[in-house]
Each structure stands twice: as C-alpha cells, then as structure tokens.
Design a protein around this motif. Sequence first.
Motif, short mmCIF file in Angstrom:
data_model
loop_
_atom_site.label_atom_id
_atom_site.label_comp_id
_atom_site.label_asym_id
_atom_site.label_seq_id
_atom_site.Cartn_x
_atom_site.Cartn_y
_atom_site.Cartn_z
N THR A 1 -3.52 6.64 -5.30
CA THR A 1 -4.58 6.58 -4.36
C THR A 1 -5.69 7.27 -4.54
O THR A 1 -6.66 7.04 -3.97
N ILE B 1 -8.18 6.02 -6.99
CA ILE B 1 -8.82 5.06 -6.65
C ILE B 1 -9.96 5.53 -5.50
O ILE B 1 -11.11 4.99 -5.47
N ARG B 2 -9.56 6.28 -4.54
CA ARG B 2 -10.54 6.76 -3.71
C ARG B 2 -11.79 7.52 -4.55
O ARG B 2 -12.95 7.33 -4.03
N ALA C 1 -11.51 -0.21 -9.32
CA ALA C 1 -10.86 0.60 -8.15
C ALA C 1 -10.05 -0.41 -7.45
O ALA C 1 -8.68 -0.18 -7.12
N ARG C 2 -10.69 -1.56 -7.27
CA ARG C 2 -9.98 -2.68 -6.44
C ARG C 2 -8.67 -3.31 -7.26
O ARG C 2 -7.81 -3.49 -6.69
N ALA C 3 -8.80 -3.49 -8.41
CA ALA C 3 -7.56 -3.87 -9.25
C ALA C 3 -6.60 -2.72 -9.43
O ALA C 3 -5.48 -2.94 -9.21
N TYR D 1 -14.08 4.92 -5.94
CA TYR D 1 -14.69 4.46 -4.97
C TYR D 1 -16.16 5.27 -4.51
O TYR D 1 -17.16 5.07 -4.35
N VAL E 1 -16.15 -0.68 -8.83
CA VAL E 1 -15.49 -1.24 -7.49
C VAL E 1 -14.34 -2.21 -7.95
O VAL E 1 -13.45 -2.36 -7.44
N VAL E 2 -14.80 -2.91 -9.08
CA VAL E 2 -13.87 -3.82 -9.37
C VAL E 2 -12.61 -3.00 -9.99
O VAL E 2 -11.47 -3.83 -9.65
N GLY F 1 -5.98 -0.61 -7.01
CA GLY F 1 -5.25 -0.86 -5.69
C GLY F 1 -4.28 -2.00 -5.59
O GLY F 1 -3.27 -1.76 -4.82
N ARG F 2 -4.51 -2.91 -6.39
CA ARG F 2 -3.78 -3.97 -6.40
C ARG F 2 -2.45 -3.67 -7.33
O ARG F 2 -1.55 -4.72 -7.62
N GLU G 1 0.83 -1.52 -0.10
CA GLU G 1 0.03 0.15 -0.12
C GLU G 1 0.78 1.18 0.04
O GLU G 1 0.53 2.22 -0.52
#
Length: 129
Positions: free
Chosen positions: A13, A16-17, A66-68, A20, A63-64, A70-71, A5
């Motif tokens: 970051t 991504i926020r 954004a999570r991707a 969301y 959401v998918v 984040g990874r 992270e």
Amino acid sequence: MTGAESDIPGALTWAIRLLYVQAAGLAVLTAYLIVELVTTDDVQVGVAISLIVLAALGAAAIVVVARALGRRARGARGPAIVVQLFVIASGGFLVQTGPAWAGWALIAWGLLIGVLIILPASTRALGVD
C-alpha cells in the motif's frame, strides 16, 4: 474499504502511494517545463518538447504501474522495480553533477519504494513467490 483492498499488505500500500507521489512529481516537472518553454526566449523547441513529452509519458506510465500494483497484477512488479532503478540512476547522476542533496534524496526514494515492493508480504500479495 472493499475486501480486495484490505488484502493488500501495508508495505505494498505504501509503495503504491509513493508511486503516485512520484507520478505527481513528474506531472509538476512537466508543468514546469511547459512554463519554461513558453516564457524563455532562448530555447531549442525540439529538445524542450521532447523533454515535456517524456516527462508526461513517465508520469502516465507510473500511474499505470501503481494502478496495476493496486489490482495486485503479478506483471506490475517488474516495471515498478525498473522505474525505481531509473530513479536511483538519476540520483547517482545528480550526486556526481549536482545538486548532490537531490541525488541522495532520489536514491533514498528509489531504494525505499524498491524495498517495499520486494518485501515478502508484497511478493506474496502479488503472487510472485
């Protein structure tokens, strides 16, 4: 905060926020459409259900993505940009048909997230450059 992270640059970051937040906005729209379907007498049920399903799927897809991001998945950048192009196009439609203020807000929102995703620091973090 884990090591993975902490390696995510600030621009990514924030992108991504904001994604969301975008998904939350679509979730609120979905709830609003459901309330309208239940409480309105003059409604075309097929159209209403289609809109509800599309809004819910849109929220889930964001959401998918954004999570991707984040990874730090390399393949998430393209879909994230496409989502922002749709947001900008929707804003352009609203500028022409009204309310114009909402259209300009969507255009600015889409541009902001799009730029955050393609900044050099974000690009490097995603391993695209």
